[in-house]
Design an enzyme around this catalytic site. Structure first.
Site, mmCIF file in Angstrom:
data_model
loop_
_atom_site.group_PDB
_atom_site.id
_atom_site.type_symbol
_atom_site.label_atom_id
_atom_site.label_comp_id
_atom_site.label_asym_id
_atom_site.label_seq_id
_atom_site.Cartn_x
_atom_site.Cartn_y
_atom_site.Cartn_z
ATOM 1 C CB CYS A 211 -0.912 -0.005 1.219
ATOM 2 S SG CYS A 211 -1.862 -1.522 1.465
ATOM 3 C CB ALA A 212 3.664 2.087 -2.286
ATOM 4 N N GLY A 215 4.800 6.861 -1.372
ATOM 5 C CA GLY A 215 6.105 6.218 -1.307
ATOM 6 C C GLY A 215 7.020 6.636 -0.185
ATOM 7 N N GLY A 216 6.531 7.306 0.854
ATOM 8 C CA GLY A 216 7.406 7.702 1.950
ATOM 9 C C GLY A 216 8.094 6.524 2.609
ATOM 10 C CE LYS A 217 4.679 4.005 7.438
ATOM 11 N NZ LYS A 217 3.854 5.180 7.127
ATOM 12 C CG ASP A 235 -1.637 2.659 -3.476
ATOM 13 O OD1 ASP A 235 -2.828 2.939 -3.750
ATOM 14 O OD2 ASP A 235 -1.158 2.787 -2.341
ATOM 15 C CG ASP A 282 1.674 2.575 5.698
ATOM 16 O OD1 ASP A 282 1.113 2.605 6.808
ATOM 17 O OD2 ASP A 282 2.083 3.592 5.110
ATOM 18 C CB CYS A 335 -1.035 6.324 10.936
ATOM 19 S SG CYS A 335 -2.124 6.600 9.532
#
Length: 393
Positions: A211-212, A215-217, A235, A282, A335
């Protein structure tokens, strides 16, 4: 603009945000960007002041306000300088009426506070969910170390939790710096950085970020893998995923991007089935851990919305399980601070897959929670996260 005009502008901006929140429309960030774009005559200092007023008013209101004026009136109860700015001047708000009602104060709607408490976020910790967040950046280990980056930055930065974290004051314009353009760092909350380390992604592995999003992670994983191995970012959201190639190029990260067809994701992942060392999930969630940045998000939630996210998480976890090789692993991150979107989701996955086991990560901050680990604003000074590591048989 004079101070009274700034208050009226914040009221107008809040009116648009409240309408969007009720209709599940655009985010407050998007509303603000569009609002200011249509008013280019508003200077940068005025923009900053108006935005701060609007966000502080959102934080002050537990339930969704009737309108922006009611929200500012609630904020005025907490800020003794504000009532005098309701002065009826040409560009300012009308004077406060003797019987005029302010919006309801508090951390969140009552039902949501009860749900948080049942998930272990007690009343003494709930106010921290709405404090202003610091600005964290992640030194890009593909290009520079944290210590080297700290020396190069134009303002002083403090090391944060995690090996690559630097912490700066809220509002620092880091994306205008040449160091950002050169890919030396990414803006990323310290908690988000830490939960990525729980993946323990290694050079040479095949890793999927299922679940990009933007793309931060994914970029954090690329740095952990030192660009050695295969990293695939997936994604179903074309718009969000489209930002990743440019970000990866700036960071010097080698990433494969794969757009999946919602509802038919397995078809797009068939070639990876049973071969992947690690999958990052994520997962989409309510974002209760990010209210410091997105306070209007709590006005958009209902029990049905949370149930819908829990169902999506179960679906994505099952997709991930089909990709993992024997002995491989899933990193599950949300989160959210609600158990329905964290520890309960992991417990349900383990009940469906009894041969899998949870290996709760022990991060340098945070606490064990259920079959995983939790970070919270009040306890850890980060956004709120739940993370679990699940090992395949």
């Amino acid at each position: 603009m004079n101070p009274a005009a700034r208050v009226q502008a914040a009221i107008d901006l809040l009116d648009a945000m409240i309408v969007a929140a009720r209709a599940s429309g655009a985010s407050a960030d998007r509303i603000a960007a569009d609002w200011f774009r249509a008013r280019r005559y508003v200077g940068s200092s005025d923009r900053r002041a108006i935005r701060n007023l609007a966000w502080d008013a959102m934080r002050a209101c537990g339930d969704i306000p009737h309108n922006g004026r009611a929200a500012l009136l609630q904020l005025a109860r907490q800020d003794p300088a504000l009532p005098a700015l309701f002065d009826g001047s040409r560009y300012g708000p009308a004077p406060i009426g003797a019987d005029e009602q302010a919006a309801t104060g508090g951390v969140a709607p009552a039902w949501l506070l009860t749900t948080l408490a049942a998930s272990g976020i007690t009343a003494d910790e709930q106010p921290a969910l709405l404090t202003r967040a610091p600005l964290d950046i992640r030194a890009n280990a593909l290009r520079i170390t944290r210590d080297e980056l700290a020396v190069r930055l134009p303002v002083a930065a403090q090391p944060g939790p995690g090996p690559d974290t630097l912490r700066l004051p809220t509002g620092t314009p880091v994306e205008s710096w040449p160091e950002f353009a050169a890919g030396l760092f990414e803006v990323q909350d310290a908690g988000s950085q830490l939960v990525c380390t729980a993946m323990n992604a290694m050079p040479g592995e095949t890793v999927v970020d299922l679940c990009a999003g933007g793309g931060g992670k994914t970029l954090a994983l690329a740095a952990m893998m030192a660009n050695q191995g295969r990293l695939i970012a997936c994604d179903v959201d074309r718009a969000r995923l489209s930002h990743l190639p440019q970000r990866a190029a700036r960071a010097g990260a080698t990433v494969e991007c794969r757009l999946l067809n919602g509802g038919r994701e397995r078809e797009g992942l068939r070639d990876l089935a049973g071969t992947v060392d690690a999958v990052l999930v994520d997962a989409p969630c309510s974002g209760t851990g990010t209210w410091r940045r997105n306070p209007e998000a709590r006005w958009r939630l209902t029990p049905a919305v949370i149930d819908r996210y829990a169902a999506i998480q179960a679906h994505v976890l099952d997709l991930a399980a089909g990709l993992v090789r024997p002995g491989g692993r899933i990193g599950f991150i949300t989160c959210s601070l609600l158990d329905a979107e964290g520890s309960d989701a992991v417990a349900a996955f383990l009940a469906r897959n009894p041969r899998w086991r949870a290996e709760p990560p022990a991060l340098e901050i945070g606490r064990a929670h259920g079959r995983g680990w939790r970070l919270t604003p009040g306890h850890d000074g980060t956004d709120g996260f739940f993370v679990a590591s699940l090992r395949a048989p």
